[in-house]
Design a protein around this motif. Structure first.
Motif, PDB file in Angstrom:
ATOM      1  N   GLY A 172       0.787  -1.223   0.000  1.00 19.03           N
ATOM      2  CA  GLY A 172       0.000   0.000   0.000  1.00 19.03           C
ATOM      3  C   GLY A 172       0.818   1.270   0.000  1.00 19.03           C
ATOM      4  N   LYS A 173       2.148   1.154  -0.042  1.00 17.67           N
ATOM      5  CA  LYS A 173       2.984   2.353  -0.020  1.00 17.67           C
ATOM      6  C   LYS A 173       4.112   2.209  -1.034  1.00 17.67           C
ATOM      7  N   PRO A 174       4.831   3.299  -1.300  1.00 22.64           N
ATOM      8  CA  PRO A 174       5.942   3.217  -2.258  1.00 22.64           C
ATOM      9  C   PRO A 174       6.968   2.176  -1.810  1.00 22.64           C
TER      10      PRO A 174
ATOM     11  N   ASN B 291       6.137   3.064  -7.458  1.00 21.89           N
ATOM     12  CA  ASN B 291       4.922   3.652  -6.886  1.00 21.89           C
ATOM     13  C   ASN B 291       3.977   2.547  -6.414  1.00 21.89           C
ATOM     14  N   PRO B 292       3.037   2.880  -5.526  1.00 20.73           N
ATOM     15  CA  PRO B 292       2.073   1.869  -5.065  1.00 20.73           C
ATOM     16  C   PRO B 292       1.271   1.215  -6.191  1.00 20.73           C
TER      17      PRO B 292
ATOM     18  N   LEU C  22       7.278  12.832  -1.854  1.00 18.85           N
ATOM     19  CA  LEU C  22       7.194  12.772  -0.401  1.00 18.85           C
ATOM     20  C   LEU C  22       8.199  13.716   0.236  1.00 18.85           C
TER      21      LEU C  22
ATOM     22  N   GLN D 131       7.640   4.626   6.013  1.00 17.02           N
ATOM     23  CA  GLN D 131       7.041   5.436   4.957  1.00 17.02           C
ATOM     24  C   GLN D 131       7.250   4.842   3.565  1.00 17.02           C
ATOM     25  N   VAL D 132       8.354   4.130   3.391  1.00 16.36           N
ATOM     26  CA  VAL D 132       8.717   3.535   2.104  1.00 16.36           C
ATOM     27  C   VAL D 132       9.183   2.106   2.367  1.00 16.36           C
ATOM     28  N   ASP D 133       8.527   1.130   1.726  1.00 12.82           N
ATOM     29  CA  ASP D 133       8.968  -0.254   1.847  1.00 12.82           C
ATOM     30  C   ASP D 133      10.286  -0.446   1.107  1.00 12.82           C
TER      31      ASP D 133
END
Length: 186
Positions: free
Chosen positions: A70-72, A154-155, A183, A102-104
């Motif tokens: 669900g995240k970048p 991107n997601p 971001l 915040q970012v995987d």
């Protein structure tokens, strides 16, 4: 005198170009298998160019869909035999520790062996998940010519930025992630 200096410079250049690369620092431990085991979470969205790809998690060997949840996500292509990857591993880990909420980050152990990859991850204290890709499907799908490489995804699975050269630092990862994903990492 000028000829002597030119000759000396040429010899230095040739010696540098023909010298062997430094030996990789990673070795399989003498006693038993590597103990490194970080589990992976399957992503929900395929990455453009990679598609619906499942690879074994390097840590627990569970089938893992390669893609963002669900995240970048930053996909980090590495291998135990890659000297620049050894230099960048602490930088990637520092990024993950600071901004992983915040970012995987997903490592992809590329064209390697499972034991050497796990030993590498153990030696560098990697806490982010990695998948095992002996056939280089992710590298080829992303169009990265060699290792190391980072894809900022991107997601929705689109690749926002691709870094395919050595020298990545935590700071350069932050700058690229902020620009690629819009971001402000804090």
């Amino acid at each position: 005198m000028k000829r002597l200096l030119t000759f000396a410079a040429a010899l230095c250049f040739l010696a540098a170009c023909t010298s062997e690369s430094p030996e990789p620092r990673v070795a399989v431990p003498d006693e038993g298998d590597p103990t490194w085991s970080v589990t992976c979470a399957s992503g929900a969205t395929p990455i453009d160019g990679v598609g619906d790809l499942e690879l074994d998690c390097l840590g627990d060997e569970a089938a893992t869909s390669v893609g963002p949840g669900g995240k970048p996500m930053i996909v980090v292509l590495w291998a135990s035999w890659c000297v620049p990857c050894q230099e960048e591993a602490p930088e990637v880990e520092a990024f993950y520790q600071a901004y992983g909420d915040q970012v995987d980050v997903l490592g992809v152990d590329t064209a390697d062996t499972r034991d050497l990859g796990r030993s590498f991850a153990e030696e560098f204290g990697m806490t982010f998940p990695s998948v095992f890709d002996p056939d280089e499907a992710v590298r080829i799908g992303l169009g990265v010519p060699g290792l190391p490489g980072l894809a900022y995804v991107n997601p929705d699975g689109t690749v926002a930025a691709l870094v395919a050269e050595p020298g990545v630092t935590t700071e350069s990862m932050v700058e690229t992630a902020e620009a690629a994903f819009g971001l402000e990492l804090a």
